[in-house]
Structures are given as structure tokens and as C-alpha cells.
Write a protein that holds these residues in place. Structure first.
Motif, short mmCIF file in Angstrom:
data_model
loop_
_atom_site.label_atom_id
_atom_site.label_comp_id
_atom_site.label_asym_id
_atom_site.label_seq_id
_atom_site.Cartn_x
_atom_site.Cartn_y
_atom_site.Cartn_z
N HIS A 282 0.59 4.35 -2.24
CA HIS A 282 1.15 5.81 -1.81
C HIS A 282 2.60 5.63 -1.92
O HIS A 282 3.06 4.48 -0.99
N ILE A 283 3.19 6.56 -2.75
CA ILE A 283 4.69 6.69 -2.70
C ILE A 283 4.98 7.88 -2.10
O ILE A 283 4.44 9.03 -2.05
N VAL A 284 6.02 7.80 -0.95
CA VAL A 284 6.55 8.79 -0.33
C VAL A 284 7.79 8.95 -0.51
O VAL A 284 8.73 8.18 -0.39
N ASN A 285 8.50 10.02 -1.23
CA ASN A 285 9.72 10.26 -1.44
C ASN A 285 10.47 11.20 -0.63
O ASN A 285 9.82 12.34 -0.32
N ASP B 216 0.95 -1.31 0.00
CA ASP B 216 0.12 -0.07 -0.14
C ASP B 216 0.95 1.30 -0.02
O ASP B 216 0.50 2.36 -0.69
N ILE B 217 2.09 1.24 0.79
CA ILE B 217 2.93 2.34 0.77
C ILE B 217 4.38 2.16 0.61
O ILE B 217 4.83 1.32 1.21
N LEU B 218 4.87 2.77 -0.26
CA LEU B 218 6.44 2.70 -0.55
C LEU B 218 6.75 4.27 0.16
O LEU B 218 6.72 5.16 -0.54
N VAL B 219 7.77 3.78 1.09
CA VAL B 219 8.61 5.04 1.57
C VAL B 219 10.15 4.96 0.83
O VAL B 219 10.83 4.20 1.44
N ASN B 220 10.26 5.74 0.05
CA ASN B 220 11.53 5.84 -0.69
C ASN B 220 12.40 6.86 0.37
O ASN B 220 12.58 8.12 0.00
N ASN B 221 13.11 6.10 1.18
CA ASN B 221 13.92 6.94 2.21
C ASN B 221 15.35 7.03 2.15
O ASN B 221 15.86 7.79 2.53
N ALA B 222 15.97 5.80 1.58
CA ALA B 222 17.22 5.41 1.46
C ALA B 222 17.91 6.42 0.81
O ALA B 222 17.60 7.03 -0.50
#
Ligand code: 8X3
Length: 251
Positions: free
Chosen positions: A132-135, A80-86
Motif C-alpha cells: 500500500h503506497i500513500v502519497n 506493507d505500507i510506504l508513506v511518501n510524506n517528505a
């Protein structure tokens, strides 16, 4: 039904704090990072609250990204949610004395790594017509500062990719949130200054910087809004900071 989130760079800083905030919100987790022991410790502490799966890979290695993500069982591809944090900053100095290895590390991690992970996860979201993508961008992506050159460029790319994703994924009901923090005291400056604690500490002296939990709190808020609401672009600063270079410090 509980949501499922995947977080890159989950072993420290904003990534780790986001994992903890999501667990508190009852969101199941796939935690990704390079450091297996740290992932295992985080899994042990959070699996009392939610289901936690871990994947060890470096976002800069496209083959490793693809192999790790595609190894997930079908149920764990329902993300549901991808957090592109790296991502990280490596070095800080004038463009003319830049180190190519530092440039590569920032471009490969902050831009290409984000793309490699998204490239695998987006089709899974499209198949379900939701996601939901969170960059994780930075104030550095909105304002270039002296000696920030390539780091700022890498985060400006993240800003452009957040916009690009929002446009291209609009037909597929996928939300995109761009998060742009200012000064957050994590391992960020220690990595940027290659372990020089004096330089790193100086970045956060004389004022109250943000901490990782401040950003995680906002990310958790963002991903728990109703289906018709998206916080598209969020700039988060410590109260003492007005721009990358303007910080009110105690004398
Ligand atoms: C981190 C904030 O101002 O050091 O991305 O670039 S800054």
C-alpha cells in the motif's frame, strides 16, 4: 502478523503524527528523515509500542536514498505500507520572481524524492504481490492558487504519480492512496516563509485549521481497511476552508 510501514519525513508534522498513529495501531515502523536526533527521540518514544527502525537520509539525494534503503536487513524489506510524506513548500510569490533554489528544492523533494524512495520499495512490494503506497499530495495539487505556482505544480505531479502508480501497480495487487490536505498547521508555513513567524501565523489565524493528527488519523484509517478496499483519493479540509483561497475567518 503485525504490518510494517516506512514513513519519509517522519521527524515532524504529518509524518511524525502518522508514525504515532501507526504505533497506536500496532504497525511496526521504519522512520526516515534528515534529522537524526529527532528520529532517535521518536524511536525512543514509540519503541515501547512497536518495533522501530530509523534511517537518516535526505530524499533529494538519490544515492543516499538507495544506499539507506538497500542497507535494510531482508526482514525489513517486507514493507506493507510506504508513506511518501517528505516534502515542503519553499517560498511563495509570483512566477516571474521565483527563486531557482526554491524551485529545485520543491521539485527535488516533492517529486523526485518521492520517486527515488518508491523506486526502491516498489520492487519489494511486487515480489510479495502486496503493498500500500500513500502519497501526500495537497489541495494545491488539485487547484493552483496565486503565487503557489511551482509548489502547486509539484503537488499536481504527485496527483499524477498517484494515478500512474495505481494504473501500473494494478496487476500487482498494490493499493495506492492519494491524500490531499488543505490548511494544516504544522511547520509547513514557517518553512515556506523561511522562518517568518508573522507570515506563517497569519495563514492559520481566525479559524480552526487542521492539525497533523487529523491527517494521521485518516491515514491510519486508510491503511487498516480490508484487503479488497482502497481509499484512492482523499481531499481533507478544515470546516472553515472551501478552497485554497476561500477560508471563513472570524473578524
Ligand atoms: C498545503 C496546503 O493550501 O497551503 O499543501 O497549499 S496549501
Amino acid at each position: 502478523m503485525a504490518k510494517l510501514a516506512i514513513i519519509t519525513g517522519a521527524t515532524s508534522g504529518i509524518g511524525k503524527a502518522t508514525a504515532e498513529a501507526f504505533a497506536k495501531a500496532g504497525i511496526n515502523l521504519i522512520l526516515c528523515g534528515r534529522r537524526a536526533e529527532r528520529l532517535a527521540a521518536l524511536q525512543a518514544s514509540l519503541s515501547t509500542q512497536v518495533q522501530v527502525h530509523t534511517l537518516t537520509f535526505d530524499v533529494r539525494d538519490q544515492a543516499a536514498v538507495s544506499a539507506a534503503l538497500n542497507s535494510l536487513p531482508e526482514a525489513l524489506k517486507q514493507i506493507d505500507i510506504l508513506v511518501n510524506n517528505a516534502g515542503n513548500a519553499h517560498g511563495m510569490g509570483p512566477i516571474q520572481s521565483g527563486d531557482v533554489a526554491d524551485w529545485d528544492a520543491m521539485i527535488d523533494g516533492n517529486i523526485k524524492g518521492l520517486l527515488y524512495v518508491s523506486q526502491v520499495v516498489i520492487p519489494w512490494m511486487i515480489a510479495r504481490q502486496q503493498g500500500h503506497i500513500v502519497n501526500l499530495s495537497s489541495i494545491a495539487g488539485k487547484q493552483t492558487y496565486p503565487n503557489g505556482n511551482v509548489y502547486c505544480a509539484s503537488k499536481a505531479a504527485v496527483e499524477a504519480l498517484s494515478e500512474g502508480m495505481r494504473l501500473d501497480l494494478n496487476p500487482h495487487n498494490i493499493k495506492v492512496t492519494n491524500i490531499a490536505p488543505g490548511a494544516v498547521e504544522t511547520e509547513f508555513s514557517l518553512v515556506r516563509f523561511k522562518g517568518d513567524a508573522q507570515k506563517s501565523d497569519a495563514v492559520y489565524q481566525g479559524y480552526q485549521p487542521l492539525v497533523a493528527e487529523d491527517i494521521a488519523d485518516i491515514i491510519a484509517f486508510t491503511v487498516t481497511r480490508p484487503a479488497h478496499v482502497v481509499l484512492a483519493d482523499i481531499l481533507i479540509l478544515p470546516t472553515a476552508q472551501a478552497s485554497p483561497a476561500v477560508v471563513k475567518r472570524q473578524q
